[in-house]
Design a protein around this motif. Structure first.
Motif, PDB file in Angstrom:
ATOM      1  N   PRO A  38       0.828  -1.214   0.000  1.00 56.18           N
ATOM      2  CA  PRO A  38       0.000   0.000   0.000  1.00 56.18           C
ATOM      3  C   PRO A  38       0.867   1.272   0.000  1.00 56.18           C
ATOM      4  O   PRO A  38       1.825   1.380   0.754  1.00 56.18           O
ATOM      5  CB  PRO A  38      -0.800  -0.109   1.290  1.00 56.18           C
ATOM      6  CG  PRO A  38      -0.010  -1.020   2.167  1.00 56.18           C
ATOM      7  CD  PRO A  38       0.770  -1.934   1.254  1.00 56.18           C
ATOM      8  N   VAL A  39       0.516   2.199  -0.870  1.00 55.95           N
ATOM      9  CA  VAL A  39       1.250   3.453  -0.987  1.00 55.95           C
ATOM     10  C   VAL A  39       0.290   4.595  -0.673  1.00 55.95           C
ATOM     11  O   VAL A  39      -0.845   4.596  -1.138  1.00 55.95           O
ATOM     12  CB  VAL A  39       1.825   3.615  -2.413  1.00 55.95           C
ATOM     13  CG1 VAL A  39       2.534   4.939  -2.572  1.00 55.95           C
ATOM     14  CG2 VAL A  39       2.773   2.483  -2.733  1.00 55.95           C
ATOM     15  N   VAL A  40       0.753   5.556   0.116  1.00 59.52           N
ATOM     16  CA  VAL A  40      -0.032   6.759   0.378  1.00 59.52           C
ATOM     17  C   VAL A  40       0.653   7.926  -0.322  1.00 59.52           C
ATOM     18  O   VAL A  40       1.867   7.932  -0.490  1.00 59.52           O
ATOM     19  CB  VAL A  40      -0.191   7.022   1.898  1.00 59.52           C
ATOM     20  CG1 VAL A  40      -1.073   5.982   2.533  1.00 59.52           C
ATOM     21  CG2 VAL A  40       1.158   7.066   2.597  1.00 59.52           C
ATOM     22  N   PHE A  41      -0.142   8.889  -0.734  1.00 54.96           N
ATOM     23  CA  PHE A  41       0.375   9.994  -1.548  1.00 54.96           C
ATOM     24  C   PHE A  41       0.253  11.311  -0.818  1.00 54.96           C
ATOM     25  O   PHE A  41      -0.660  11.476  -0.024  1.00 54.96           O
ATOM     26  CB  PHE A  41      -0.419  10.060  -2.859  1.00 54.96           C
ATOM     27  CG  PHE A  41      -0.270   8.820  -3.678  1.00 54.96           C
ATOM     28  CD1 PHE A  41       0.823   8.646  -4.492  1.00 54.96           C
ATOM     29  CD2 PHE A  41      -1.233   7.823  -3.627  1.00 54.96           C
ATOM     30  CE1 PHE A  41       0.959   7.495  -5.261  1.00 54.96           C
ATOM     31  CE2 PHE A  41      -1.106   6.673  -4.381  1.00 54.96           C
ATOM     32  CZ  PHE A  41      -0.009   6.507  -5.195  1.00 54.96           C
ATOM     33  N   PRO A  42       1.131  12.257  -1.122  1.00 56.71           N
ATOM     34  CA  PRO A  42       2.271  12.143  -2.016  1.00 56.71           C
ATOM     35  C   PRO A  42       3.388  11.325  -1.368  1.00 56.71           C
ATOM     36  O   PRO A  42       3.539  11.315  -0.150  1.00 56.71           O
ATOM     37  CB  PRO A  42       2.707  13.583  -2.244  1.00 56.71           C
ATOM     38  CG  PRO A  42       2.255  14.316  -1.030  1.00 56.71           C
ATOM     39  CD  PRO A  42       1.019  13.605  -0.548  1.00 56.71           C
ATOM     40  N   CYS A  43       4.154  10.636  -2.192  1.00 61.50           N
ATOM     41  CA  CYS A  43       5.257   9.831  -1.665  1.00 61.50           C
ATOM     42  C   CYS A  43       6.503  10.039  -2.504  1.00 61.50           C
ATOM     43  O   CYS A  43       6.434  10.459  -3.660  1.00 61.50           O
ATOM     44  CB  CYS A  43       4.878   8.356  -1.628  1.00 61.50           C
ATOM     45  SG  CYS A  43       4.769   7.548  -3.225  1.00 61.50           S
ATOM     46  N   VAL A  44       7.636   9.741  -1.875  1.00 62.03           N
ATOM     47  CA  VAL A  44       8.914   9.748  -2.567  1.00 62.03           C
ATOM     48  C   VAL A  44       9.547   8.381  -2.362  1.00 62.03           C
ATOM     49  O   VAL A  44       9.600   7.880  -1.239  1.00 62.03           O
ATOM     50  CB  VAL A  44       9.854  10.861  -2.052  1.00 62.03           C
ATOM     51  CG1 VAL A  44      11.286  10.616  -2.504  1.00 62.03           C
ATOM     52  CG2 VAL A  44       9.401  12.219  -2.542  1.00 62.03           C
ATOM     53  N   LEU A  45       9.999   7.798  -3.455  1.00 60.56           N
ATOM     54  CA  LEU A  45      10.686   6.515  -3.418  1.00 60.56           C
ATOM     55  C   LEU A  45      12.087   6.706  -3.990  1.00 60.56           C
ATOM     56  O   LEU A  45      12.248   7.315  -5.046  1.00 60.56           O
ATOM     57  CB  LEU A  45       9.909   5.470  -4.210  1.00 60.56           C
ATOM     58  CG  LEU A  45       8.473   5.241  -3.729  1.00 60.56           C
ATOM     59  CD1 LEU A  45       7.723   4.334  -4.690  1.00 60.56           C
ATOM     60  CD2 LEU A  45       8.456   4.672  -2.325  1.00 60.56           C
ATOM     61  N   LEU A  46      13.092   6.194  -3.276  1.00 60.04           N
ATOM     62  CA  LEU A  46      14.486   6.370  -3.663  1.00 60.04           C
ATOM     63  C   LEU A  46      15.075   5.036  -4.099  1.00 60.04           C
ATOM     64  O   LEU A  46      14.951   4.038  -3.375  1.00 60.04           O
ATOM     65  CB  LEU A  46      15.307   6.913  -2.486  1.00 60.04           C
ATOM     66  CG  LEU A  46      14.920   8.299  -1.998  1.00 60.04           C
ATOM     67  CD1 LEU A  46      13.963   8.203  -0.836  1.00 60.04           C
ATOM     68  CD2 LEU A  46      16.146   9.062  -1.593  1.00 60.04           C
ATOM     69  N   SER A  47      15.723   5.034  -5.268  1.00 62.64           N
ATOM     70  CA  SER A  47      16.368   3.823  -5.763  1.00 62.64           C
ATOM     71  C   SER A  47      17.576   3.495  -4.898  1.00 62.64           C
ATOM     72  O   SER A  47      18.045   4.332  -4.117  1.00 62.64           O
ATOM     73  CB  SER A  47      16.824   4.026  -7.212  1.00 62.64           C
ATOM     74  OG  SER A  47      17.920   4.929  -7.271  1.00 62.64           O
ATOM     75  N   ALA A  48      18.084   2.293  -5.054  1.00 65.48           N
ATOM     76  CA  ALA A  48      19.348   1.956  -4.409  1.00 65.48           C
ATOM     77  C   ALA A  48      20.426   2.860  -5.007  1.00 65.48           C
ATOM     78  O   ALA A  48      20.338   3.289  -6.155  1.00 65.48           O
ATOM     79  CB  ALA A  48      19.685   0.494  -4.652  1.00 65.48           C
ATOM     80  N   VAL A  49      21.426   3.174  -4.210  1.00 68.14           N
ATOM     81  CA  VAL A  49      22.519   4.028  -4.678  1.00 68.14           C
ATOM     82  C   VAL A  49      23.483   3.175  -5.485  1.00 68.14           C
ATOM     83  O   VAL A  49      23.989   2.167  -5.001  1.00 68.14           O
ATOM     84  CB  VAL A  49      23.260   4.692  -3.495  1.00 68.14           C
ATOM     85  CG1 VAL A  49      24.426   5.532  -3.997  1.00 68.14           C
ATOM     86  CG2 VAL A  49      22.300   5.534  -2.667  1.00 68.14           C
ATOM     87  N   GLY A  50      23.725   3.576  -6.721  1.00 63.25           N
ATOM     88  CA  GLY A  50      24.713   2.906  -7.561  1.00 63.25           C
ATOM     89  C   GLY A  50      25.984   3.731  -7.588  1.00 63.25           C
ATOM     90  O   GLY A  50      25.933   4.958  -7.601  1.00 63.25           O
TER      91      GLY A  50
END
Length: 151
Positions: A38-50
């Motif tokens: 479940p996602v609530v908005f607004p949201c920020v999702l961060l990728s893994a750091v490459g």
């Protein structure tokens, strides 16, 4: 580089408090099954750091410099009718302003262990079939790691 991820999550929580979810991106916005996270908005999702690493050679072979990169996705549910004459076109500007605040919270920020500040290098936006607007921004910075240093 997982410590950078948690550091950036904390920074965004402090700088953009109206975000309802800030988390590591592990596919929460991708359509995959009925038991989706479940996602609530607004949201920020961060990728893994490459990171692409290279030996610095000084003071020894254990010190490396790397070019780190992370992609940040701001997702907003867009159920407003914003066509001309709707009286709600200001919602478009409000979404863009929230994205700008997320970008400003990270652009120029210097994570622990970095040599240089984060710099925005790419941005894009899209809309999903679920009426979610997704602003995607990639940041890059220079990091350093001393593998000979005791932990």
């Amino acid at each position: 580089m997982d410590e950078v991820l948690t550091e950036l999550i904390a920074r965004l929580g402090q700088k953009v408090p109206e975000l309802r979810l800030i988390d590591e991106d592990y596919g929460q916005l991708e359509p995959n099954s009925d038991d989706q996270y479940p996602v609530v908005f607004p949201c920020v999702l961060l990728s893994a750091v490459g990171v692409e690493w290279a030996d610095m050679g000084i003071p020894g072979p254990n010190v490396q410099r790397g070019t780190a990169e992370i992609t940040v996705r701001l997702a907003i549910d867009c159920y407003d009718d914003t066509h001309a004459g709707s009286g709600t076109t200001d919602r478009i500007a409000a979404r863009a302003q929230l994205n700008r605040r997320v970008v400003k919270a990270l652009h120029g920020y210097r994570p622990k262990g970095s040599i240089g500040p984060m710099s925005r290098v790419r941005s894009d936006s899209s809309t999903t079939v679920y009426n979610w607007k997704i602003y995607e921004t990639t940041f890059r910075w220079t990091a350093k790691d001393d593998l000979g240093k005791p932990e």
